[in-house]
Design a protein around this motif. Structure first.
Motif, PDB file in Angstrom:
ATOM      1  N   ASP A   1      -1.466   6.747  53.441  1.00  0.00           N
ATOM      2  CA  ASP A   1      -2.228   6.627  52.200  1.00  0.00           C
ATOM      3  C   ASP A   1      -2.028   7.859  51.315  1.00  0.00           C
ATOM      4  O   ASP A   1      -1.840   7.747  50.093  1.00  0.00           O
ATOM      5  N   ILE A   2      -2.069   9.035  51.926  1.00  0.00           N
ATOM      6  CA  ILE A   2      -1.878  10.261  51.140  1.00  0.00           C
ATOM      7  C   ILE A   2      -0.471  10.287  50.551  1.00  0.00           C
ATOM      8  O   ILE A   2      -0.283  10.610  49.368  1.00  0.00           O
ATOM      9  N   ARG A   3       0.509   9.920  51.355  1.00  0.00           N
ATOM     10  CA  ARG A   3       1.882   9.900  50.848  1.00  0.00           C
ATOM     11  C   ARG A   3       2.026   8.897  49.708  1.00  0.00           C
ATOM     12  O   ARG A   3       2.719   9.170  48.719  1.00  0.00           O
ATOM     13  N   GLY A   4       1.372   7.738  49.821  1.00  0.00           N
ATOM     14  CA  GLY A   4       1.440   6.744  48.753  1.00  0.00           C
ATOM     15  C   GLY A   4       0.879   7.276  47.447  1.00  0.00           C
ATOM     16  O   GLY A   4       1.460   7.052  46.371  1.00  0.00           O
ATOM     17  N   VAL A   5      -0.244   7.987  47.519  1.00  0.00           N
ATOM     18  CA  VAL A   5      -0.841   8.585  46.319  1.00  0.00           C
ATOM     19  C   VAL A   5       0.116   9.600  45.696  1.00  0.00           C
ATOM     20  O   VAL A   5       0.327   9.627  44.476  1.00  0.00           O
ATOM     21  N   LEU A   6       0.717  10.427  46.534  1.00  0.00           N
ATOM     22  CA  LEU A   6       1.631  11.447  46.032  1.00  0.00           C
ATOM     23  C   LEU A   6       2.890  10.826  45.426  1.00  0.00           C
ATOM     24  O   LEU A   6       3.411  11.324  44.416  1.00  0.00           O
ATOM     25  N   GLU A   7       3.361   9.754  46.011  1.00  0.00           N
ATOM     26  CA  GLU A   7       4.528   9.077  45.443  1.00  0.00           C
ATOM     27  C   GLU A   7       4.185   8.438  44.097  1.00  0.00           C
ATOM     28  O   GLU A   7       5.005   8.432  43.171  1.00  0.00           O
ATOM     29  N   ASP A   8       2.974   7.899  43.974  1.00  0.00           N
ATOM     30  CA  ASP A   8       2.527   7.365  42.680  1.00  0.00           C
ATOM     31  C   ASP A   8       2.469   8.479  41.638  1.00  0.00           C
ATOM     32  O   ASP A   8       2.937   8.323  40.502  1.00  0.00           O
ATOM     33  N   ALA A   9       1.871   9.612  42.022  1.00  0.00           N
ATOM     34  CA  ALA A   9       1.726  10.728  41.087  1.00  0.00           C
ATOM     35  C   ALA A   9       3.090  11.257  40.647  1.00  0.00           C
ATOM     36  O   ALA A   9       3.248  11.734  39.516  1.00  0.00           O
ATOM     37  N   GLN A  10       4.085  11.140  41.521  1.00  0.00           N
ATOM     38  CA  GLN A  10       5.422  11.637  41.209  1.00  0.00           C
ATOM     39  C   GLN A  10       6.071  10.869  40.056  1.00  0.00           C
ATOM     40  O   GLN A  10       7.034  11.343  39.453  1.00  0.00           O
ATOM     41  N   THR A  11       5.537   9.693  39.715  1.00  0.00           N
ATOM     42  CA  THR A  11       6.082   8.909  38.602  1.00  0.00           C
ATOM     43  C   THR A  11       5.571   9.376  37.245  1.00  0.00           C
ATOM     44  O   THR A  11       5.957   8.823  36.213  1.00  0.00           O
ATOM     45  N   SER A  12       4.723  10.391  37.208  1.00  0.00           N
ATOM     46  CA  SER A  12       4.111  10.848  35.958  1.00  0.00           C
ATOM     47  C   SER A  12       5.155  11.363  34.975  1.00  0.00           C
ATOM     48  O   SER A  12       6.164  11.952  35.379  1.00  0.00           O
ATOM     49  N   PRO A  13       4.914  11.181  33.665  1.00  0.00           N
ATOM     50  CA  PRO A  13       5.840  11.726  32.668  1.00  0.00           C
ATOM     51  C   PRO A  13       5.692  13.236  32.535  1.00  0.00           C
ATOM     52  O   PRO A  13       4.653  13.802  32.869  1.00  0.00           O
ATOM     53  N   SER A  14       6.748  13.876  32.050  1.00  0.00           N
ATOM     54  CA  SER A  14       6.687  15.313  31.801  1.00  0.00           C
ATOM     55  C   SER A  14       7.673  15.676  30.702  1.00  0.00           C
ATOM     56  O   SER A  14       8.633  14.946  30.440  1.00  0.00           O
ATOM     57  N   ASN A  15       7.430  16.807  30.068  1.00  0.00           N
ATOM     58  CA  ASN A  15       8.268  17.270  28.964  1.00  0.00           C
ATOM     59  C   ASN A  15       9.712  17.468  29.427  1.00  0.00           C
ATOM     60  O   ASN A  15       9.978  18.242  30.363  1.00  0.00           O
ATOM     61  N   SER A  16      10.657  16.753  28.794  1.00  0.00           N
ATOM     62  CA  SER A  16      12.077  16.825  29.142  1.00  0.00           C
ATOM     63  C   SER A  16      12.326  16.561  30.628  1.00  0.00           C
ATOM     64  O   SER A  16      13.297  17.053  31.212  1.00  0.00           O
ATOM     65  N   ASN A  17      11.427  15.802  31.240  1.00  0.00           N
ATOM     66  CA  ASN A  17      11.534  15.443  32.661  1.00  0.00           C
ATOM     67  C   ASN A  17      11.637  16.677  33.562  1.00  0.00           C
ATOM     68  O   ASN A  17      12.316  16.675  34.588  1.00  0.00           O
ATOM     69  N   THR A  18      10.916  17.744  33.176  1.00  0.00           N
ATOM     70  CA  THR A  18      10.949  18.972  33.971  1.00  0.00           C
ATOM     71  C   THR A  18      10.182  18.845  35.281  1.00  0.00           C
ATOM     72  O   THR A  18      10.434  19.605  36.218  1.00  0.00           O
ATOM     73  N   GLN A  19       9.218  17.911  35.333  1.00  0.00           N
ATOM     74  CA  GLN A  19       8.437  17.681  36.561  1.00  0.00           C
ATOM     75  C   GLN A  19       7.970  19.024  37.162  1.00  0.00           C
ATOM     76  O   GLN A  19       8.316  19.370  38.295  1.00  0.00           O
ATOM     77  N   PRO A  20       7.162  19.781  36.409  1.00  0.00           N
ATOM     78  CA  PRO A  20       6.872  21.156  36.797  1.00  0.00           C
ATOM     79  C   PRO A  20       5.772  21.326  37.838  1.00  0.00           C
ATOM     80  O   PRO A  20       5.396  22.450  38.161  1.00  0.00           O
ATOM     81  N   TRP A  21       5.229  20.249  38.353  1.00  0.00           N
ATOM     82  CA  TRP A  21       4.132  20.372  39.314  1.00  0.00           C
ATOM     83  C   TRP A  21       4.634  20.848  40.682  1.00  0.00           C
ATOM     84  O   TRP A  21       5.657  20.422  41.196  1.00  0.00           O
ATOM     85  N   ALA A  22       3.875  21.758  41.267  1.00  0.00           N
ATOM     86  CA  ALA A  22       4.081  22.211  42.638  1.00  0.00           C
ATOM     87  C   ALA A  22       2.738  21.995  43.335  1.00  0.00           C
ATOM     88  O   ALA A  22       1.769  22.698  43.049  1.00  0.00           O
ATOM     89  N   VAL A  23       2.691  21.014  44.204  1.00  0.00           N
ATOM     90  CA  VAL A  23       1.417  20.538  44.752  1.00  0.00           C
ATOM     91  C   VAL A  23       1.315  20.878  46.231  1.00  0.00           C
ATOM     92  O   VAL A  23       2.225  20.566  47.013  1.00  0.00           O
ATOM     93  N   HIS A  24       0.227  21.520  46.612  1.00  0.00           N
ATOM     94  CA  HIS A  24      -0.030  21.848  48.012  1.00  0.00           C
ATOM     95  C   HIS A  24      -1.264  21.065  48.467  1.00  0.00           C
ATOM     96  O   HIS A  24      -2.350  21.237  47.913  1.00  0.00           O
ATOM     97  N   VAL A  25      -1.081  20.217  49.460  1.00  0.00           N
ATOM     98  CA  VAL A  25      -2.160  19.383  49.984  1.00  0.00           C
ATOM     99  C   VAL A  25      -2.643  19.990  51.289  1.00  0.00           C
ATOM    100  O   VAL A  25      -1.851  20.254  52.207  1.00  0.00           O
ATOM    101  N   VAL A  26      -3.950  20.219  51.378  1.00  0.00           N
ATOM    102  CA  VAL A  26      -4.506  20.845  52.583  1.00  0.00           C
ATOM    103  C   VAL A  26      -5.497  19.913  53.265  1.00  0.00           C
ATOM    104  O   VAL A  26      -6.244  19.178  52.626  1.00  0.00           O
ATOM    105  N   SER A  27      -5.471  19.958  54.581  1.00  0.00           N
ATOM    106  CA  SER A  27      -6.400  19.231  55.432  1.00  0.00           C
ATOM    107  C   SER A  27      -6.684  20.136  56.630  1.00  0.00           C
ATOM    108  O   SER A  27      -6.043  21.175  56.804  1.00  0.00           O
ATOM    109  N   GLY A  28      -7.642  19.756  57.451  1.00  0.00           N
ATOM    110  CA  GLY A  28      -7.867  20.456  58.711  1.00  0.00           C
ATOM    111  C   GLY A  28      -8.061  21.945  58.596  1.00  0.00           C
ATOM    112  O   GLY A  28      -8.832  22.441  57.773  1.00  0.00           O
ATOM    113  N   ALA A  29      -7.311  22.696  59.423  1.00  0.00           N
ATOM    114  CA  ALA A  29      -7.493  24.146  59.504  1.00  0.00           C
ATOM    115  C   ALA A  29      -7.143  24.838  58.191  1.00  0.00           C
ATOM    116  O   ALA A  29      -7.805  25.813  57.802  1.00  0.00           O
TER     117      ALA A  29
END
Length: 231
Positions: free
Chosen positions: A30-58
């Motif tokens: 489920d988490i991977r599916g959400v992240l794959e959906d978010a990866q389709t987002s538009p960005s300026n000149s397709n730079t895709q500048p997001w760097a996303v860190h997902v944390v769980s547990g420890a």
């Protein structure tokens, strides 16, 4: 003239911010599916500048503990300035705060109660997961931050579509050094904000809160207004 809604319209209007989560973790799929959906987002000149860190547990617990300690010591480390000015936007932010504290039953004079609300923020409202949205500082950062905002909206809508919920939290960006240290993120990546996410607690009264939205006419100006109702 279109009068019926679509699943997308229903999804847009059903999304809301959750402030009390169940501890039940989401599946990796489920988490991977959400992240794959978010990866389709538009960005300026397709730079895709997001760097996303997902944390769980420890990792989640270590960051929460570090932020709580920093809060108690009065230490913040924002990568970006923060404020609403002293006019219209400050008024809206104050109204938001008053609405939230009223829903939580915390009086304006209750200093410790308000501090507990801040601590709850830094505990991710009990969510089992959090995503931290980092960005490179390109130019003045404005266009890059806009791209991150579009990524975040897609992320939130994907959660809703899958039966989960999230809440974007500016406050998580106020402890950027804590997050970078725990996760080993380089200094050149700047933390804009975080999103706590998981399953909403259906028994929590605060999750019944829906924040007011302005009428469209207060935000939009039409030039050469379209001929609604014609054709």
């Amino acid at each position: 003239m279109t009068t019926s809604t679509t699943p997308l319209v229903d999804l847009l209007r059903s999304r809301y911010s959750v402030r009390k989560f169940l501890p039940t973790p989401m599946s990796a799929a489920d988490i991977r599916g959400v992240l794959e959906d978010a990866q389709t987002s538009p960005s300026n000149s397709n730079t895709q500048p997001w760097a996303v860190h997902v944390v769980s547990g420890a990792a989640r617990d270590a960051i929460s503990g570090g932020m709580l300690r920093a809060h108690e010591e009065g230490r913040t480390s924002s990568d970006f300035t923060f404020g609403y000015g002293d006019g219209l936007y400050a008024s809206r932010a104050q109204h938001h705060g008053a609405t939230l504290y009223e829903a939580l039953g915390v009086a304006r004079s209750d200093v410790e109660g308000r501090n507990d609300v801040v601590r709850d923020n830094l505990r991710f409202y009990g969510a089992p997961h959090a995503a931290f949205l980092f960005m490179p500082l390109l130019g003045d950062g404005v266009r890059t931050a806009g791209d991150i905002g579009m990524y975040a909206q897609t992320f939130l809508l994907s959660l809703t579509a899958r039966g989960f919920h999230g809440i974007p939290q500016t406050i998580l960006g106020m402890y950027a050094d804590v997050v970078r240290e725990v996760l080993g993120v380089p200094e050149e990546l700047k933390l804009l904000f975080g999103i706590s996410f998981g399953t909403a607690d259906p028994a929590a009264k605060v999750n019944e809160l829906r924040m007011h939205r302005l009428p469209m006419e207060q935000s939009v100006v039409f030039h050469d207004e379209p001929a609604w109702g014609r054709g």
